[in-house]
Design a protein around this motif. Structure first.
Motif, PDB file in Angstrom:
ATOM      1  N   PHE A 178       0.689  -1.035   0.087  1.00 39.60           N
ATOM      2  CA  PHE A 178      -0.249  -0.098   0.366  1.00 39.60           C
ATOM      3  C   PHE A 178       0.966   1.380   0.268  1.00 39.60           C
ATOM      4  CE2 PHE A 178      -2.648   3.379   2.331  1.00 39.60           C
ATOM      5  CZ  PHE A 178      -3.413   3.513   1.804  1.00 39.60           C
ATOM      6  N   VAL A 179       1.920   1.543   1.113  1.00 39.41           N
ATOM      7  CA  VAL A 179       2.993   2.712   1.236  1.00 39.41           C
ATOM      8  C   VAL A 179       3.914   2.429  -0.011  1.00 39.41           C
ATOM      9  CG1 VAL A 179       2.759   2.606   3.115  1.00 39.41           C
ATOM     10  CG2 VAL A 179       4.645   1.411   2.346  1.00 39.41           C
ATOM     11  N   SER A 180       4.191   1.484  -1.139  1.00 35.61           N
ATOM     12  CA  SER A 180       4.804   1.260  -1.904  1.00 35.61           C
ATOM     13  C   SER A 180       4.332   2.154  -3.381  1.00 35.61           C
ATOM     14  CB  SER A 180       5.111   0.416  -2.747  1.00 35.61           C
ATOM     15  OG  SER A 180       4.680  -0.512  -3.255  1.00 35.61           O
ATOM     16  N   SER A 181       3.405   3.186  -3.334  1.00 38.52           N
ATOM     17  CA  SER A 181       3.431   4.197  -4.798  1.00 38.52           C
ATOM     18  C   SER A 181       2.932   5.511  -4.234  1.00 38.52           C
ATOM     19  CB  SER A 181       2.665   3.498  -5.163  1.00 38.52           C
ATOM     20  OG  SER A 181       0.918   3.165  -4.445  1.00 38.52           O
ATOM     21  N   ALA A 182       3.280   4.905  -2.689  1.00 36.81           N
ATOM     22  CA  ALA A 182       3.265   6.683  -1.969  1.00 36.81           C
ATOM     23  C   ALA A 182       4.148   7.489  -1.311  1.00 36.81           C
ATOM     24  CB  ALA A 182       1.589   6.578  -1.061  1.00 36.81           C
ATOM     25  N   LYS A 183       4.043   9.002  -0.376  1.00 39.62           N
ATOM     26  CA  LYS A 183       4.856   8.505   0.856  1.00 39.62           C
ATOM     27  C   LYS A 183       3.836   8.312   1.558  1.00 39.62           C
ATOM     28  CE  LYS A 183       6.735  13.879  -1.163  1.00 39.62           C
ATOM     29  NZ  LYS A 183       6.885  14.946  -0.758  1.00 39.62           N
ATOM     30  N   ALA A 184       5.286   8.189   2.647  1.00 36.37           N
ATOM     31  CA  ALA A 184       4.742   7.887   4.245  1.00 36.37           C
ATOM     32  C   ALA A 184       5.399   7.668   4.816  1.00 36.37           C
ATOM     33  CB  ALA A 184       3.784   6.463   3.967  1.00 36.37           C
ATOM     34  N   GLU A 185       4.801   7.790   6.198  1.00 34.81           N
ATOM     35  CA  GLU A 185       5.674   7.619   7.490  1.00 34.81           C
ATOM     36  C   GLU A 185       4.789   7.275   8.418  1.00 34.81           C
ATOM     37  OE1 GLU A 185       7.873  11.249  10.169  1.00 34.81           O
ATOM     38  OE2 GLU A 185       6.640  12.298   8.656  1.00 34.81           O
ATOM     39  N   PHE A 206      -3.988   9.941  -9.268  1.00 33.87           N
ATOM     40  CA  PHE A 206      -3.220   9.144  -7.631  1.00 33.87           C
ATOM     41  C   PHE A 206      -3.871   8.420  -6.644  1.00 33.87           C
ATOM     42  CE2 PHE A 206      -1.911   9.935  -3.425  1.00 33.87           C
ATOM     43  CZ  PHE A 206      -0.162   9.507  -3.254  1.00 33.87           C
ATOM     44  N   TRP A 207      -5.252   9.836  -5.940  1.00 30.67           N
ATOM     45  CA  TRP A 207      -5.320   9.205  -4.866  1.00 30.67           C
ATOM     46  C   TRP A 207      -7.004   8.420  -5.623  1.00 30.67           C
ATOM     47  CZ3 TRP A 207      -3.584  10.148  -0.148  1.00 30.67           C
ATOM     48  CH2 TRP A 207      -3.756  11.079  -0.001  1.00 30.67           C
ATOM     49  N   ARG A 208      -7.020   8.293  -6.437  1.00 28.75           N
ATOM     50  CA  ARG A 208      -7.997   7.084  -6.984  1.00 28.75           C
ATOM     51  C   ARG A 208      -7.683   5.875  -6.565  1.00 28.75           C
ATOM     52  NH1 ARG A 208     -12.707   7.777 -10.080  1.00 28.75           N
ATOM     53  NH2 ARG A 208     -12.260   9.698 -10.350  1.00 28.75           N
ATOM     54  N   HIS A 209      -6.397   5.406  -7.429  1.00 30.39           N
ATOM     55  CA  HIS A 209      -5.515   4.374  -7.432  1.00 30.39           C
ATOM     56  C   HIS A 209      -5.187   4.295  -5.350  1.00 30.39           C
ATOM     57  CE1 HIS A 209      -1.478   2.443  -6.746  1.00 30.39           C
ATOM     58  NE2 HIS A 209      -2.030   1.725  -7.495  1.00 30.39           N
ATOM     59  N   GLN A 210      -4.839   5.339  -4.684  1.00 31.05           N
ATOM     60  CA  GLN A 210      -4.574   4.379  -3.313  1.00 31.05           C
ATOM     61  C   GLN A 210      -5.828   4.160  -2.776  1.00 31.05           C
ATOM     62  OE1 GLN A 210      -0.863   4.636  -3.408  1.00 31.05           O
ATOM     63  NE2 GLN A 210      -1.436   4.990  -1.329  1.00 31.05           N
ATOM     64  N   MET A 211      -7.165   4.580  -2.745  1.00 32.63           N
ATOM     65  CA  MET A 211      -8.387   4.707  -2.083  1.00 32.63           C
ATOM     66  C   MET A 211      -8.603   3.448  -2.821  1.00 32.63           C
ATOM     67  SD  MET A 211     -10.153   4.342   0.106  1.00 32.63           S
ATOM     68  CE  MET A 211      -9.619   6.185   0.265  1.00 32.63           C
ATOM     69  N   GLU A 212      -8.695   2.924  -3.797  1.00 28.55           N
ATOM     70  CA  GLU A 212      -8.825   1.534  -4.815  1.00 28.55           C
ATOM     71  C   GLU A 212      -7.460  -0.013  -4.345  1.00 28.55           C
ATOM     72  OE1 GLU A 212      -9.233   2.183  -8.970  1.00 28.55           O
ATOM     73  OE2 GLU A 212     -11.137   3.872  -8.455  1.00 28.55           O
ATOM     74  N   LEU A 213      -6.880   1.107  -3.974  1.00 26.83           N
ATOM     75  CA  LEU A 213      -5.960  -0.411  -3.790  1.00 26.83           C
ATOM     76  C   LEU A 213      -5.937  -0.498  -2.416  1.00 26.83           C
ATOM     77  CD1 LEU A 213      -3.085  -1.952  -4.269  1.00 26.83           C
ATOM     78  CD2 LEU A 213      -2.223   0.718  -3.472  1.00 26.83           C
ATOM     79  N   TYR A 214      -6.255  -0.091  -1.279  1.00 30.67           N
ATOM     80  CA  TYR A 214      -6.357  -0.294   0.073  1.00 30.67           C
ATOM     81  C   TYR A 214      -7.362  -0.930   0.337  1.00 30.67           C
ATOM     82  CZ  TYR A 214      -7.504   0.644   5.038  1.00 30.67           C
ATOM     83  OH  TYR A 214      -8.080   0.954   5.808  1.00 30.67           O
ATOM     84  N   PHE A 215      -8.537  -1.057  -0.461  1.00 30.10           N
ATOM     85  CA  PHE A 215      -9.940  -2.092  -0.084  1.00 30.10           C
ATOM     86  C   PHE A 215      -9.733  -3.220  -1.610  1.00 30.10           C
ATOM     87  CE2 PHE A 215     -12.658   2.440   0.174  1.00 30.10           C
ATOM     88  CZ  PHE A 215     -12.711   2.050   1.535  1.00 30.10           C
ATOM     89  N   GLN A 216      -8.757  -3.204  -2.556  1.00 29.98           N
ATOM     90  CA  GLN A 216      -8.692  -4.321  -3.205  1.00 29.98           C
ATOM     91  C   GLN A 216      -7.852  -5.192  -1.825  1.00 29.98           C
ATOM     92  OE1 GLN A 216      -5.172  -3.549  -6.392  1.00 29.98           O
ATOM     93  NE2 GLN A 216      -7.016  -5.272  -7.254  1.00 29.98           N
ATOM     94  N   LEU A 217      -6.495  -4.640  -1.092  1.00 30.18           N
ATOM     95  CA  LEU A 217      -5.776  -5.522  -0.115  1.00 30.18           C
ATOM     96  C   LEU A 217      -6.352  -5.236   0.858  1.00 30.18           C
ATOM     97  CD1 LEU A 217      -2.996  -2.660  -0.548  1.00 30.18           C
ATOM     98  CD2 LEU A 217      -2.432  -5.318  -1.011  1.00 30.18           C
ATOM     99  N   ILE A 218      -8.006  -4.766   1.419  1.00 25.55           N
ATOM    100  CA  ILE A 218      -8.561  -5.408   2.349  1.00 25.55           C
ATOM    101  C   ILE A 218      -9.390  -7.431   1.777  1.00 25.55           C
ATOM    102  CG2 ILE A 218     -10.517  -5.058   3.509  1.00 25.55           C
ATOM    103  CD1 ILE A 218     -10.233  -2.427   4.280  1.00 25.55           C
ATOM    104  N   ASN A 219      -9.514  -6.944   0.435  1.00 27.82           N
ATOM    105  CA  ASN A 219     -10.495  -8.074   0.226  1.00 27.82           C
ATOM    106  C   ASN A 219      -9.572  -9.201  -0.545  1.00 27.82           C
ATOM    107  OD1 ASN A 219     -13.127  -6.855   0.941  1.00 27.82           O
ATOM    108  ND2 ASN A 219     -12.438  -5.142  -0.792  1.00 27.82           N
ATOM    109  N   SER A 220      -7.891  -9.156   0.244  1.00 32.84           N
ATOM    110  CA  SER A 220      -7.636 -10.026  -0.905  1.00 32.84           C
ATOM    111  C   SER A 220      -7.202 -10.456   0.447  1.00 32.84           C
ATOM    112  CB  SER A 220      -6.435  -9.899  -1.215  1.00 32.84           C
ATOM    113  OG  SER A 220      -5.456  -8.292  -0.706  1.00 32.84           O
ATOM    114  N   HIS A 221      -6.266 -12.117   0.326  1.00 33.42           N
ATOM    115  CA  HIS A 221      -5.669 -12.713   0.713  1.00 33.42           C
ATOM    116  C   HIS A 221      -3.814 -12.460   1.113  1.00 33.42           C
ATOM    117  CE1 HIS A 221      -9.015 -15.243   2.132  1.00 33.42           C
ATOM    118  NE2 HIS A 221      -9.503 -15.852   0.671  1.00 33.42           N
ATOM    119  N   TYR A 222      -3.530 -12.503   2.096  1.00 30.20           N
ATOM    120  CA  TYR A 222      -1.754 -12.587   2.428  1.00 30.20           C
ATOM    121  C   TYR A 222      -0.973 -13.090   1.488  1.00 30.20           C
ATOM    122  CZ  TYR A 222      -1.836  -9.152   6.296  1.00 30.20           C
ATOM    123  OH  TYR A 222      -1.884  -8.102   6.776  1.00 30.20           O
TER     124      TYR A 222
END
Length: 225
Positions: free
Chosen positions: A97-104, A134-150
């Motif tokens: 999730f943080v790989s495509s954004a600035k994060a701290e 950018f923000w559309r991608h981050q939000m969609e990625l967030y919910f995509q990861l929520i619904n995926s298995h590790y």
């Protein structure tokens, strides 16, 4: 046949959570929300605590997706360095999730465990349309990861993890967000830098113009009758 009360309650809660997610997606998917967003997205760490590894040391762990240790396979934790050269354990979903954004990461008052992740636009000079993408991608990625298995999350290569670690070490999102004056100073510095670059470009254009050779007037050829 009637469902057990616990099952019925679970289904009802799942339905409510699904409706809430749809509502949030609808709101966050509006172009205005993306284009005009000035502050970072602050995401709660769902797994606040310390995790003991094979070396018998305990490290703060961060997962924006799992609420219990049992949800995250042991192999899906990565030990990385962040700001202040601290070592923390981050789950593979969070790293993706943080790989495509600035994060701290933000710590508690005792500076022991991570409470939140501050997610910001990867570029400060993005125009409104770029911010929307950018923000559309981050939000969609967030919910995509929520619904995926590790097990289905692609493992990041070493170079990418090192790049994420470097970004986490250099970020100053938390301080700028919690201290508006610092954020304003950073924005002013960025604006001054852009103006300086524009001036340099103008000077280069003028120099190119000055370096052009002057045209020599050639006397007209005499005509003979």
């Amino acid at each position: 046949m009637a469902l057990p009360e616990s099952t019925a309650q679970f289904l009802e809660l799942s339905h409510q959570a699904s409706e809430l997610m749809d509502l949030l997606l609808k709101k966050m998917h509006s172009p205005e929300e993306y284009q005009n967003r000035e502050r970072p997205w602050i995401v709660r760490n769902k797994l606040i605590g310390l995790l003991e590894m094979a070396d018998k040391k305990k490290y703060p762990c961060v997962s924006l997706f799992a609420t219990t240790m049992n949800e995250v396979p042991r192999v899906c934790w990565k030990l990385i360095k962040v700001k202040g050269l601290k070592d923390i354990l981050v789950c593979s979903k969070t790293l993706t999730f943080v790989s495509s954004a600035k994060a701290e990461f933000h710590y508690d008052k005792t500076n022991t465990v991570v409470t939140h992740a501050f997610i910001d636009c990867i570029r400060d000079d993005f125009k409104a349309k770029d911010k929307e993408v950018f923000w559309r991608h981050q939000m969609e990625l967030y919910f995509q990861l929520i619904n995926s298995h590790y097990e289905n999350v692609k493992e990041l290569d070493v170079a990418t993890v090192e790049e994420i670690s470097k970004g986490l070490q250099e970020a100053s999102i938390v301080e700028e967000t919690l201290n508006p004056e610092l954020r304003e100073q950073a924005e002013q510095a960025e604006q001054a830098k852009e103006e300086e670059e524009e001036e340099e470009e103008e000077e280069e254009e003028e120099e190119d113009w000055d370096e052009m050779p002057e045209l020599e007037l050639v006397p007209p050829a005499s005509s003979k009758i």
